[in-house]
Design a protein around this motif. Structure first.
Motif, PDB file in Angstrom:
ATOM      1  N   MET A   1      16.420 101.797  44.720  1.00  0.00           N
ATOM      2  CA  MET A   1      17.436 100.940  45.354  1.00  0.00           C
ATOM      3  C   MET A   1      18.823 101.330  44.827  1.00  0.00           C
ATOM      4  N   THR A   2      19.794 101.385  45.751  1.00  0.00           N
ATOM      5  CA  THR A   2      21.148 101.781  45.369  1.00  0.00           C
ATOM      6  C   THR A   2      21.860 100.647  44.647  1.00  0.00           C
ATOM      7  N   GLU A   3      22.566 101.001  43.573  1.00  0.00           N
ATOM      8  CA  GLU A   3      23.302  99.990  42.823  1.00  0.00           C
ATOM      9  C   GLU A   3      24.492  99.497  43.637  1.00  0.00           C
ATOM     10  N   PRO A   4      24.881  98.200  43.437  1.00  0.00           N
ATOM     11  CA  PRO A   4      26.025  97.664  44.153  1.00  0.00           C
ATOM     12  C   PRO A   4      27.266  98.510  43.901  1.00  0.00           C
ATOM     13  N   GLY A   5      27.996  98.818  44.989  1.00  0.00           N
ATOM     14  CA  GLY A   5      29.218  99.597  44.856  1.00  0.00           C
ATOM     15  C   GLY A   5      28.999 101.096  44.933  1.00  0.00           C
ATOM     16  N   VAL A   6      27.724 101.554  44.890  1.00  0.00           N
ATOM     17  CA  VAL A   6      27.407 102.968  44.994  1.00  0.00           C
ATOM     18  C   VAL A   6      26.781 103.211  46.361  1.00  0.00           C
ATOM     19  N   TYR A   7      27.395 104.086  47.156  1.00  0.00           N
ATOM     20  CA  TYR A   7      26.930 104.316  48.524  1.00  0.00           C
ATOM     21  C   TYR A   7      26.035 105.544  48.585  1.00  0.00           C
ATOM     22  N   PRO A   8      24.835 105.428  49.169  1.00  0.00           N
ATOM     23  CA  PRO A   8      23.944 106.583  49.296  1.00  0.00           C
ATOM     24  C   PRO A   8      24.472 107.553  50.346  1.00  0.00           C
ATOM     25  N   ALA A   9      23.881 108.741  50.405  1.00  0.00           N
ATOM     26  CA  ALA A   9      24.266 109.725  51.417  1.00  0.00           C
ATOM     27  C   ALA A   9      24.059 109.130  52.803  1.00  0.00           C
ATOM     28  N   PHE A  10      25.036 109.284  53.664  1.00  0.00           N
ATOM     29  CA  PHE A  10      24.987 108.662  54.990  1.00  0.00           C
ATOM     30  C   PHE A  10      23.925 109.325  55.866  1.00  0.00           C
ATOM     31  N   GLN A  11      23.171 108.469  56.601  1.00  0.00           N
ATOM     32  CA  GLN A  11      22.190 108.931  57.570  1.00  0.00           C
ATOM     33  C   GLN A  11      22.460 108.218  58.884  1.00  0.00           C
ATOM     34  N   LEU A  12      22.805 108.962  59.906  1.00  0.00           N
ATOM     35  CA  LEU A  12      23.164 108.393  61.200  1.00  0.00           C
ATOM     36  C   LEU A  12      21.982 107.647  61.818  1.00  0.00           C
ATOM     37  N   GLY A  13      22.217 106.383  62.153  1.00  0.00           N
ATOM     38  CA  GLY A  13      21.188 105.582  62.804  1.00  0.00           C
ATOM     39  C   GLY A  13      20.163 104.979  61.864  1.00  0.00           C
ATOM     40  N   LYS A  14      20.270 105.252  60.567  1.00  0.00           N
ATOM     41  CA  LYS A  14      19.322 104.736  59.580  1.00  0.00           C
ATOM     42  C   LYS A  14      19.961 103.595  58.790  1.00  0.00           C
ATOM     43  N   PRO A  15      19.165 102.610  58.336  1.00  0.00           N
ATOM     44  CA  PRO A  15      19.716 101.521  57.513  1.00  0.00           C
ATOM     45  C   PRO A  15      20.206 102.046  56.165  1.00  0.00           C
ATOM     46  N   GLN A  16      21.240 101.412  55.657  1.00  0.00           N
ATOM     47  CA  GLN A  16      21.789 101.818  54.356  1.00  0.00           C
ATOM     48  C   GLN A  16      20.870 101.402  53.215  1.00  0.00           C
ATOM     49  N   HIS A  17      20.182 100.258  53.399  1.00  0.00           N
ATOM     50  CA  HIS A  17      19.362  99.689  52.322  1.00  0.00           C
ATOM     51  C   HIS A  17      17.872  99.874  52.616  1.00  0.00           C
ATOM     52  N   ASP A  18      17.071  99.947  51.563  1.00  0.00           N
ATOM     53  CA  ASP A  18      15.625 100.131  51.658  1.00  0.00           C
ATOM     54  C   ASP A  18      14.988  98.973  52.426  1.00  0.00           C
ATOM     55  N   GLN A  19      14.280  99.301  53.511  1.00  0.00           N
ATOM     56  CA  GLN A  19      13.646  98.268  54.333  1.00  0.00           C
ATOM     57  C   GLN A  19      12.235  97.928  53.869  1.00  0.00           C
ATOM     58  N   GLY A  20      11.794  98.579  52.790  1.00  0.00           N
ATOM     59  CA  GLY A  20      10.463  98.300  52.265  1.00  0.00           C
ATOM     60  C   GLY A  20      10.415  97.097  51.349  1.00  0.00           C
ATOM     61  N   SER A  21      11.593  96.585  50.938  1.00  0.00           N
ATOM     62  CA  SER A  21      11.627  95.403  50.060  1.00  0.00           C
ATOM     63  C   SER A  21      12.407  94.283  50.740  1.00  0.00           C
ATOM     64  N   PHE A  22      12.093  93.042  50.366  1.00  0.00           N
ATOM     65  CA  PHE A  22      12.778  91.895  50.962  1.00  0.00           C
ATOM     66  C   PHE A  22      14.272  91.931  50.652  1.00  0.00           C
ATOM     67  N   LEU A  23      14.618  92.299  49.403  1.00  0.00           N
ATOM     68  CA  LEU A  23      16.032  92.344  49.012  1.00  0.00           C
ATOM     69  C   LEU A  23      16.788  93.391  49.826  1.00  0.00           C
ATOM     70  N   GLY A  24      16.152  94.535  50.057  1.00  0.00           N
ATOM     71  CA  GLY A  24      16.783  95.575  50.860  1.00  0.00           C
ATOM     72  C   GLY A  24      17.015  95.115  52.291  1.00  0.00           C
ATOM     73  N   ARG A  25      16.006  94.447  52.867  1.00  0.00           N
ATOM     74  CA  ARG A  25      16.155  93.923  54.239  1.00  0.00           C
ATOM     75  C   ARG A  25      17.222  92.845  54.283  1.00  0.00           C
ATOM     76  N   LEU A  26      17.281  92.004  53.240  1.00  0.00           N
ATOM     77  CA  LEU A  26      18.285  90.941  53.200  1.00  0.00           C
ATOM     78  C   LEU A  26      19.692  91.534  53.190  1.00  0.00           C
ATOM     79  N   ARG A  27      19.910  92.552  52.355  1.00  0.00           N
ATOM     80  CA  ARG A  27      21.231  93.180  52.298  1.00  0.00           C
ATOM     81  C   ARG A  27      21.575  93.836  53.631  1.00  0.00           C
ATOM     82  N   HIS A  28      20.577  94.407  54.298  1.00  0.00           N
ATOM     83  CA  HIS A  28      20.792  95.036  55.602  1.00  0.00           C
ATOM     84  C   HIS A  28      21.219  94.009  56.654  1.00  0.00           C
ATOM     85  N   PHE A  29      20.497  92.879  56.706  1.00  0.00           N
ATOM     86  CA  PHE A  29      20.784  91.885  57.739  1.00  0.00           C
ATOM     87  C   PHE A  29      22.041  91.074  57.440  1.00  0.00           C
ATOM     88  N   VAL A  30      22.411  90.975  56.164  1.00  0.00           N
ATOM     89  CA  VAL A  30      23.701  90.351  55.834  1.00  0.00           C
ATOM     90  C   VAL A  30      24.831  91.171  56.452  1.00  0.00           C
TER      91      VAL A  30
END
Length: 325
Positions: A1-30
């Motif tokens: 999981m990416t630390e707050p304030g650190v942006y992962p390499a951009f992927q077009l059309g892909k979510p920024q946050h890990d969708q395999g965990s609830f926290l990742g999905r929560l950050r995505h939908f926020v």
């Protein structure tokens, strides 16, 4: 999981946050429901679209950061329909669900509802929900107008019938004290809205059960259309639609029943509606991302659990399907 304030390499059309965990999905939908995107100008939108197009065709100007690319994608996804490429009308965007839906929630939870006011607020709520559902629909396949109207009429009818029926039963319950009756009356919108939401999902997406939904392999290629995956998608969405109104329509009545007993509010009755509105806004804002984060939008299912012809058509052990919101 990416630390707050650190942006992962951009992927077009892909979510920024890990969708395999609830926290990742929560950050995505926020990000998806961020109401600040409602204020984005047309000029800024076109800048974001151009930046993403430049990335796609390897024409990025020097100095563009991953943060700028993720922000551009966030803006575009919040405003532009992914299938039609057209702007979604502001009140019906997911980012506008809380700002435009909160006044209706406040109206639904007002005490001392009459039959007429109950019908009006339930009708407004289901009308707004139907428009949001249609505006954010999967538009890869045409949606017959008759199906939309069937789901809309079914949802409104079930919501109004349950709400009015429960209110009539409560009014006839002479054994209840006035305070208990008021609390129960305030809780009536929850079962009405929850049942209507299930009805809406079932009717609006019934065709998926007969036609199936596309299931994809690891490379994004369509393996086939699965009725089993469609059943999973509809059940997960229906469950989300029951969880979503639970805190919205249960917590405010309970909180307000206690707050209204405080001497401060008894001495300042004019503040009841503003405080009631703030409580509704807070619960709605918290409930929406939590509810839609229960399941990933792109859900996974083992190929062995699907129809035999689909399982035999691919070497992938796990396939993906769009659950919808």
């Amino acid at each position: 999981m990416t630390e707050p304030g650190v942006y992962p390499a951009f992927q077009l059309g892909k979510p920024q946050h890990d969708q395999g965990s609830f926290l990742g999905r929560l950050r995505h939908f926020v990000d998806i429901i961020d109401p600040s995107t409602l204020l984005v100008s047309e000029e800024r939108l076109q800048e974001c679209i151009k930046l993403l197009d430049d990335f796609k065709h390897h024409r990025l100007p020097p100095g563009v950061s991953n943060q700028q690319l993720w922000e551009a994608q966030k803006v575009k996804q919040a405003i532009i329909h992914p299938d039609t490429g057209e702007k979604i009308f502001m009140p019906f965007r997911m980012s506008g669900y809380v700002p435009f839906g909160t006044p209706i929630v406040i109206g639904l939870l007002l005490p001392n509802q009459t039959v007429v006011s109950t019908i009006i607020w339930q009708w407004l709520n289901q009308s707004h929900n139907a428009c949001v559902n249609y505006a954010n629909r999967n538009a890869t396949k045409p949606t017959p107008t008759a199906k939309f109207l069937q789901g809309y009429v079914g949802a409104v009818t079930s919501a109004v019938s349950i709400a009015v029926g429960l209110n009539v039963l409560i009014q006839k319950a002479n054994k209840l004290s006035p305070s208990t009756r008021m609390i129960i009356q305030r809780l009536v919108p929850f079962p009405a809205v929850a049942c209507a939401n299930i009805c809406n999902v079932g009717l609006m997406r019934h065709s998926e059960l007969t036609e199936g939904v596309d299931v994809l392999d690891g490379d994004g290629n369509v393996v086939g259309s699965s009725k089993i995956a469609a059943k999973h998608a509809i059940m997960e969405t229906a469950f989300t639609r029951v969880v979503l109104p639970m805190p919205i329509f249960v917590l405010p009545p309970i909180l307000m029943s206690y707050l209204e007993k405080m001497r401060f509010l008894q001495n300042h009755r004019r503040l009841r509606l503003p405080i009631h509105s703030l409580v509704c806004l807070a619960t709605f804002s918290l409930s929406l991302p939590l509810a839609i984060s229960l399941f990933p939008q792109m859900s996974q299912i083992e190929a062995s659990h699907l129809e035999p012809e689909i399982a035999m058509a691919t070497d992938c052990r796990v396939l993906t399907y769009n659950k919808g919101l």
